[in-house]
Design a protein around this motif. Structure first.
Motif, short mmCIF file in Angstrom:
data_model
loop_
_atom_site.label_atom_id
_atom_site.label_comp_id
_atom_site.label_asym_id
_atom_site.label_seq_id
_atom_site.Cartn_x
_atom_site.Cartn_y
_atom_site.Cartn_z
N ARG A 1 1.38 1.18 2.92
CA ARG A 1 0.95 2.18 1.95
C ARG A 1 0.32 1.47 0.75
NH1 ARG A 1 3.79 7.03 3.26
NH2 ARG A 1 5.80 6.71 4.29
N PRO B 1 2.26 5.63 -3.26
CA PRO B 1 3.43 6.35 -2.75
C PRO B 1 3.01 7.49 -1.82
CG PRO B 1 3.64 5.94 -5.10
CD PRO B 1 2.25 5.55 -4.74
N GLU C 1 2.10 -6.32 -6.26
CA GLU C 1 2.54 -5.40 -5.21
C GLU C 1 1.43 -5.16 -4.18
OE1 GLU C 1 4.93 -5.20 -8.73
OE2 GLU C 1 2.78 -4.81 -8.50
N THR D 1 -2.18 5.65 3.67
CA THR D 1 -1.14 5.18 4.58
C THR D 1 -1.73 4.78 5.92
OG1 THR D 1 0.41 6.73 3.56
CG2 THR D 1 1.07 5.76 5.66
N ALA E 1 9.60 8.29 3.44
CA ALA E 1 8.71 8.25 2.29
C ALA E 1 8.92 6.94 1.54
CB ALA E 1 8.98 9.45 1.38
N GLY E 2 7.92 6.54 0.79
CA GLY E 2 8.06 5.30 0.05
C GLY E 2 6.88 5.05 -0.86
N GLY E 3 7.02 3.99 -1.65
CA GLY E 3 5.95 3.59 -2.55
C GLY E 3 5.03 2.60 -1.88
N ALA E 4 4.12 2.01 -2.67
CA ALA E 4 3.19 1.02 -2.13
C ALA E 4 3.96 -0.15 -1.57
CB ALA E 4 2.24 0.56 -3.23
#
Length: 631
Positions: A567, A570, A469, A550, A621-624
């Protein structure tokens, strides 16, 4: 709303702010500056230097958003005429406020003190690099480790080599004498056989490390520049590779060491044999008969570029090494210059920029669209300005800040030439690093330089970041920030390596089940995205929001802008004022506000839509991962 950076005054070297990007000598350039409507700027001047004397040119306000209609978040556009008197023109902006406040805007950002000129914006009237070099996606191949053709099995292993089977482990400790001698037998016909794999990634330039003979697996210790190593298939195989590359519409870039040769090189043997001969001056011999060499390695004697005979043989004229390989039947499209940073430099002698200028001129005399990229792993600015290298392998301005943002602190990856591991740093320091190096190298050179996550000289990005990721976050940055993406063969399938030698592992063609297919598909998707959106190749760069985990930035272009959110962990939603994202009316038409943003790509999952509400654009919003939207 969330803090953002869109109130900062902004200018860069892209078409939105500089018209034309490549001016003719003696002609003025229209320069544009964007400020926030709420910033009480009363007057703006361009400060440049005329034959090194500072001069000021008043800018005019040419457009202003209505503060009430824009919710106080609109822009003011200023224009000035910048005379291009010197071949490389440096400039900055002086902003005068209603309260008597004075600020400078340089390429490194806004300051309220009289900063040195090193970070000024700059524009060059020298001929620009070839456009294909800026549009490129580059794929680096280390021939010994990429692929073996059937013909490789018929070749005799030379006496200097330690033969290895394709699946053997790489010996990567520099103190082990087998490290440069371990020979896996990859060859150029093996590269030809796998060009479909390369093309499927969206690659447009194949760059191979040296193909000249040398008594090592890396071949940076050339024994001649007059032919291709028979272990790689010889001259005929190189011709076949060139034909196959060009038939696919790709370009071929060679690798040439201008700083040194090997101690088995015919030039050096002649110089040793005849201390009174003309070839003696081609190398840096000392009075006692010893000689200078690269970093203390006696097998790599240093060339002396102050010698006219060496220049004629190596860099000047149609019969030089630089020129010959750019003609048929090989038709190489340009060179990556090895150890460009040290070439022509020794103690009090420094003719490095002259070498860069000469190589560029010689190459372009053979091929007007030839590209020359100089290897440099720190400050390359003095070798890039104007008529030097078209660009560099941008370790300082891209690799190291990305490494420091994404590094897994438990990673065994070793730092590149440092006594300590690369530290893990927060987003603001990463953005500041990139901004300063873009200023130092200049916009043009930055956009033609290579964004590399690793190479045959460094750890692999997968090992450094520790997960697929985070690897894909790095790839997303590589393809969406200014500069040219360069992949080291195997990056796309998740190959690992703790240092440069270990990174030179063989491509596991017979073990496709071990490939990271998701990452490979991400690379291909990023290459397609870059090809489809001019903003990702020619657009400016404006930072919109930065926090520890971020990075949000805009690539702005008159044909349309792209918004990127990267990012490493998260994070929550980020709000940006929509009015601050509008493009100006450059052609007399109304300004183009943000309309219906379209999600283009996400390195993880499906890209979530942007929402525009009450004049604010919300980055979800979000994760990596990295997500890209068209504005």
């Amino acid at each position: 709303m969330d803090p953002h950076l869109l109130h900062e005054p902004h200018h860069d070297g892209s078409a939105l702010h500089l018209d034309p990007e490549t001016p003719a000598p003696g002609w003025p350039v229209t320069v544009r500056l964007r400020t926030w409507v709420g910033d009480p700027v009363e007057a703006v001047w361009l400060r440049t230097t005329y034959d090194a004397e500072p001069v000021y040119h008043r800018c005019a306000e040419v457009a202003r958003d209505d503060a009430e209609e824009s919710g106080g978040e609109g822009s003011v556009w200023w224009e000035g005429e910048l005379p291009v008197h010197n071949p490389v023109t440096h400039y900055r902006f002086l902003l005068a406020g209603a309260d008597g406040r004075q600020r400078w805007l340089t390429a490194a950002g806004v300051v309220e003190h009289d900063a040195p000129d090193a970070f000024d914006f700059r524009v060059s009237s020298h001929a620009p690099p070839p456009e294909w070099g800026r549009e490129a996606v580059v794929y680096q191949v280390f021939p010994d480790r990429f692929a073996r053709s059937a013909a490789a099995d018929q070749r005799e292993t030379p006496a200097w080599a330690v033969p290895a089977a394709w699946d053997d482990e790489v010996v990567f400790e520099g103190s082990d004498p087998r490290t440069p001698l371990q020979l896996f037998g990859g060859d150029l016909d093996g590269v030809v056989e796998h060009l479909d794999h390369v093309a499927a990634l969206g690659v447009s330039v194949l760059y191979t490390t040296p193909v000249f003979p040398g008594e090592s697996n890396h071949r940076y210790n050339a024994s001649t520049f007059d032919g291709v190593d028979p272990l790689l298939g010889g001259d005929d195989a190189y011709q076949r590779l060139s034909e196959a590359v060009h038939e696919r519409g790709l370009r071929l870039l060679g690798d040439l060491t201008t700083n040194h040769t090997g101690d088995t090189h015919e030039w050096f043997r002649e110089a040793l044999a005849d201390p009174e001969g003309p070839g003696r001056g081609w190398y840096c011999f000392r009075a006692d008969g010893s000689y200078e060499c690269w970093m203390g390695h006696h097998t790599l004697p240093k060339l002396d570029h102050t010698d006219p005979g060496l220049r004629a043989a190596m860099t000047e004229g149609p019969e030089s090494v630089v020129a010959r390989w750019l003609r048929p039947p090989y038709d190489v499209d340009g060179w990556r210059i090895d150890v460009a940073n040290m070439t022509g430099r020794l103690g009090a002698t420094d003719v490095a920029h002259d070498v860069a200028r000469t190589v560029r001129a010689t190459a372009q005399a053979q091929r007007p669209d030839a590209l020359v990229i100089g290897e440099h792993n720190h400050d390359a600015s003095s070798d890039l300005d104007g008529d030097g290298w078209h660009g560099t392998m941008n370790y300082s301005g891209f690799s190291w800040p990305v490494w420091s943002w994404l590094r897994d602190e438990e990673s065994p990856a070793r730092a590149f030439g440092r006594p300590l591991p690369v530290p893990r740093r927060p987003g603001p320091l990463v953005a500041r690093t990139m901004r300063e190096w873009t200023a130092r190298h200049g916009w043009r050179a930055t956009t033609w330089s290579w964004n590399i996550l690793g190479s045959h000289d460094s750890a692999r990005i997968r090992t450094l970041v520790g997960s697929p990721e985070q690897h894909r976050v790095a790839a997303g940055l590589q393809f969406t920030l200014p500069g040219v993406p360069m992949l080291f063969a195997g990056d796309e399938i998740g190959l690992e390596g703790v240092n440069g030698e270990d990174a030179r592992r063989t491509m596991p063609w017979d073990s496709p089940e071990a490939w990271d297919r998701t990452t490979m598909e991400t690379y291909a998707a990023l290459a397609r995205l870059r090809a489809e959106h001019p903003a990702l190749v020619r657009g400016g760069l404006r930072w919109a929001h930065v926090d520890d985990d971020t990075l949000v930035y805009l690539r702005e272009h008159p044909a349309g802008s792209v918004l990127v959110c990267a990012r490493r962990a998260p994070g929550g939603a980020v709000g940006l004022p929509a009015a601050a994202l509008a493009l100006p009316a450059l052609d007399g038409a109304p300004a183009r506000p943000v309309g219906d943003p379209a999600p283009l790509l996400a390195t993880e999952g499906e890209p979530a839509p942007l929402v525009v509400r009450d004049g604010w654009l919300e980055v979800p919003a979000g994760g990596a991962g990295v997500t890209v939207w068209r504005l």
